[in-house]
Design an enzyme around this catalytic site. Sequence first.
Site, PDB file in Angstrom:
ATOM      1  N   ALA A 277      -5.409  78.796 -12.044  1.00 24.07           N
ATOM      2  CA  ALA A 277      -6.390  79.865 -12.261  1.00 24.07           C
ATOM      3  C   ALA A 277      -5.713  81.165 -12.670  1.00 24.07           C
ATOM      4  O   ALA A 277      -4.561  81.415 -12.326  1.00 24.07           O
ATOM      5  CB  ALA A 277      -7.179  80.089 -10.974  1.00 24.07           C
TER       6      ALA A 277
ATOM      7  N   LEU B 139      -5.385  82.434 -15.894  1.00 24.57           N
ATOM      8  CA  LEU B 139      -4.983  82.597 -17.293  1.00 24.57           C
ATOM      9  C   LEU B 139      -6.230  82.725 -18.170  1.00 24.57           C
ATOM     10  O   LEU B 139      -6.296  83.582 -19.044  1.00 24.57           O
ATOM     11  CB  LEU B 139      -4.114  81.431 -17.754  1.00 24.57           C
TER      12      LEU B 139
ATOM     13  N   GLY C  82      -6.143  92.077 -10.214  1.00 31.36           N
ATOM     14  CA  GLY C  82      -7.308  92.541  -9.449  1.00 31.36           C
ATOM     15  C   GLY C  82      -8.633  91.972  -9.924  1.00 31.36           C
ATOM     16  O   GLY C  82      -9.653  92.678  -9.957  1.00 31.36           O
ATOM     17  N   PHE C  83      -8.623  90.671 -10.271  1.00 35.86           N
ATOM     18  CA  PHE C  83      -9.866  89.972 -10.664  1.00 35.86           C
ATOM     19  C   PHE C  83     -10.602  90.683 -11.800  1.00 35.86           C
ATOM     20  O   PHE C  83     -11.817  90.916 -11.734  1.00 35.86           O
ATOM     21  CB  PHE C  83     -10.833  89.813  -9.475  1.00 35.86           C
TER      22      PHE C  83
ATOM     23  N   SER D  56      -5.968  85.745  -3.062  1.00 41.55           N
ATOM     24  CA  SER D  56      -5.398  86.694  -4.013  1.00 41.55           C
ATOM     25  C   SER D  56      -4.923  87.921  -3.251  1.00 41.55           C
ATOM     26  O   SER D  56      -5.652  88.464  -2.420  1.00 41.55           O
ATOM     27  CB  SER D  56      -6.434  87.128  -5.052  1.00 41.55           C
TER      28      SER D  56
ATOM     29  N   THR E  21      -6.965  91.858  -4.141  1.00 39.85           N
ATOM     30  CA  THR E  21      -8.272  92.371  -3.725  1.00 39.85           C
ATOM     31  C   THR E  21      -8.132  92.713  -2.249  1.00 39.85           C
ATOM     32  O   THR E  21      -7.965  91.802  -1.422  1.00 39.85           O
ATOM     33  CB  THR E  21      -9.373  91.307  -3.952  1.00 39.85           C
TER      34      THR E  21
ATOM     35  N   THR F  76       0.018  83.392  -5.322  1.00 40.21           N
ATOM     36  CA  THR F  76       1.270  84.150  -5.429  1.00 40.21           C
ATOM     37  C   THR F  76       1.672  84.707  -4.053  1.00 40.21           C
ATOM     38  O   THR F  76       0.845  84.798  -3.147  1.00 40.21           O
ATOM     39  CB  THR F  76       1.085  85.329  -6.402  1.00 40.21           C
TER      40      THR F  76
ATOM     41  N   GLY G   4       5.767  77.767  -8.987  1.00 39.90           N
ATOM     42  CA  GLY G   4       7.153  77.631  -9.435  1.00 39.90           C
ATOM     43  C   GLY G   4       7.516  76.303 -10.071  1.00 39.90           C
ATOM     44  O   GLY G   4       8.698  75.970 -10.170  1.00 39.90           O
TER      45      GLY G   4
HETATM   46  C1  LIG Z   1      -1.125  86.946 -14.294  1.00 37.26           C
HETATM   47  C2  LIG Z   1      -1.613  86.047 -13.214  1.00 37.26           C
HETATM   48  C3  LIG Z   1      -2.948  86.069 -12.848  1.00 37.26           C
HETATM   49  C4  LIG Z   1      -3.424  85.219 -11.842  1.00 37.26           C
HETATM   50  N1  LIG Z   1      -4.751  85.256 -11.523  1.00 37.26           N
HETATM   51  C5  LIG Z   1      -5.223  84.398 -10.589  1.00 37.26           C
HETATM   52  C6  LIG Z   1      -6.605  84.359 -10.289  1.00 37.26           C
HETATM   53  O1  LIG Z   1      -7.422  85.057 -10.883  1.00 37.26           O
HETATM   54  N2  LIG Z   1      -7.026  83.489  -9.319  1.00 37.26           N
HETATM   55  C7  LIG Z   1      -6.162  82.656  -8.644  1.00 37.26           C
HETATM   56  O2  LIG Z   1      -6.590  81.888  -7.793  1.00 37.26           O
HETATM   57  N3  LIG Z   1      -4.843  82.656  -8.930  1.00 37.26           N
HETATM   58  C8  LIG Z   1      -4.358  83.493  -9.882  1.00 37.26           C
HETATM   59  N4  LIG Z   1      -3.021  83.490 -10.174  1.00 37.26           N
HETATM   60  C9  LIG Z   1      -2.106  82.602  -9.406  1.00 37.26           C
HETATM   61  C10 LIG Z   1      -1.839  81.277 -10.130  1.00 37.26           C
HETATM   62  O3  LIG Z   1      -3.017  80.534 -10.288  1.00 37.26           O
HETATM   63  C11 LIG Z   1      -0.812  80.430  -9.345  1.00 37.26           C
HETATM   64  O4  LIG Z   1      -1.349  80.101  -8.082  1.00 37.26           O
HETATM   65  C12 LIG Z   1       0.514  81.164  -9.148  1.00 37.26           C
HETATM   66  O5  LIG Z   1       0.866  81.903 -10.290  1.00 37.26           O
HETATM   67  C13 LIG Z   1       1.652  80.201  -8.803  1.00 37.26           C
HETATM   68  O6  LIG Z   1       1.900  79.280  -9.855  1.00 37.26           O
HETATM   69  P1  LIG Z   1       3.085  79.487 -10.946  1.00 37.26           P
HETATM   70  O7  LIG Z   1       4.339  79.789 -10.175  1.00 37.26           O
HETATM   71  O8  LIG Z   1       3.130  78.194 -11.691  1.00 37.26           O
HETATM   72  O9  LIG Z   1       2.679  80.626 -11.787  1.00 37.26           O
HETATM   73  C14 LIG Z   1      -2.529  84.332 -11.187  1.00 37.26           C
HETATM   74  C15 LIG Z   1      -1.178  84.304 -11.568  1.00 37.26           C
HETATM   75  C16 LIG Z   1      -0.709  85.135 -12.568  1.00 37.26           C
HETATM   76  C17 LIG Z   1       0.748  85.064 -12.952  1.00 37.26           C
END
Ligand SMILES: Cc1cc2nc3c(=O)[nH]c(=O)nc-3n(C[C@H](O)[C@H](O)[C@H](O)COP(=O)(O)O)c2cc1C
Length: 316
Positions: free
Chosen positions: A13, A15, A65-66, A126, A129, A198, A248
Site C-alpha cells: 500500500a 504507491l 500523511g495519507f 501508519s 497520522t 514502516t 525490506g
Molecule cells: C512513500 C511511502 C508511502 C506509504 N504509504 C502507505 C500507506 O498509505 N498505507 C500503508 O499501509 N502503508 C504505506 N507504506 C508502507 C508500505 O506499504 C510498506 O509496508 C513499507 O514500505 C515496508 O515495505 P518496503 O520495505 O518493501 O517498502 C508506504 C511506504 C512508503 C515508502
Amino acid sequence: MGLRFPNPLGLAAGLDKNAEYVRPLSDLGFGWLELGTVTPQPQAGNPKKRLFRIPSHAALINRMGFNNIGVEAFVNNLKYPGKAGIVGVNIGRNKDTPNACAIDDYLQVLRAVAAYSDYVVINVSSPNTPGLRDLQERDALDELLLLLKHEQVALAKSYHVQVPIAIKVAPDLDDEQIAAVARIALERKLDAIIATNTTLTRPSMEGVLAAQEDGGLSGRPLKQLATATISKLYRHLQGKVTIIGVGGIESVDDAWEKLIAGADLLQIYTALVYQGPGVVGRIVRGLARRVKASGCTTLAEAVAKARNELRVTSSQ
Ligand SMILES: Cc1cc2nc3c(=O)[nH]c(=O)nc-3n(C[C@H](O)[C@H](O)[C@H](O)COP(=O)(O)O)c2cc1C
C-alpha cells in the site's frame, strides 16, 4: 483468505493511493495490488518535503500523511476501467477524526469499497497520522475488529461474498503487544495480518544525516525488524491466520526468508523504487525456481518442506 493468487508477490500500500494506475501496475507482473490508504474525506497530507531517499541504505523515510482523493473519487477510479486481477484496498481514518470516532471512518470506507475489492486492510499502523498506532492496543483493537467483523457479515448479505478483512501492524510492537494482536486475530477470526508497516526506529542508521527526518523508515534497514515480527506472529497463529510479509524485501533470498519466518504472501514497495519494475519478475521467477528445485509443485509445499528441514536441523 479464500482467494487464489496468481503469484505470491503483491504491491504494498501507499504507491497507488488513489487507484489511478491499476492496469499498468498489474502489467508489471505482481500477483496482486494493494491500493490506498484511502480515507473517507480527501486530504492533502503533510507539507512537502515528505519523502526522502537514503540510497546508501536502499531505504526511504516518508511522512506522507495519507494524502488521497477520498473514498468517493477512489471508488470511481476503481470502477472504471474495472479491476485487473486481485485488488486489496487499504483504509484509514482522516487526520481530524479522533480515535474515539475512528470506527465510523473505517465503517464508511469499508462499505464504500467492499463491492470493488477482494480484501480490505484496516490500517492501524501508519506512523504519520497522530494517534493512529494507538488503535493497535488490545482493547481498542478488539472493539474495532468486533464492529468491523459485524459489518463484514452484514455486507455479505448484500453482496453474497464475504470480503476478507486484514489488519496492518507496525514493526515497533513489543512481544506482549504482538501476543495480544495475535490473540485478538484468532478470537475475532480475522482473515489476515499484514506485517509490517514502516518503523519509527532507525536501525543501523548511525551517522546518516537523512535518518533524522521524521517519518516511517522502509527498505533494507526495516528487513530484520519486519521478519522478526512475522516470526513472532506465526508462533502464535500457527497458520490459522494468513500472514502477508512486507518490509525490506529486495531479492529472492529476502522473499524466501520472510516465507520461512511464516509469511504466506509477500509485498514490496521500496525495492521497486530503487530497482525498477524488473525486481518483480526477478523475485517471482526466483521463487518458482526454488519450488522446482525442492521437487514440490506448489510454493506452500516447498516452504513447508524447508521449514521442516530447518526444524530438524536446529533440533539436532
Ligand atoms: C512513500 C511511502 C508511502 C506509504 N504509504 C502507505 C500507506 O498509505 N498505507 C500503508 O499501509 N502503508 C504505506 N507504506 C508502507 C508500505 O506499504 C510498506 O509496508 C513499507 O514500505 C515496508 O515495505 P518496503 O520495505 O518493501 O517498502 C508506504 C511506504 C512508503 C515508502
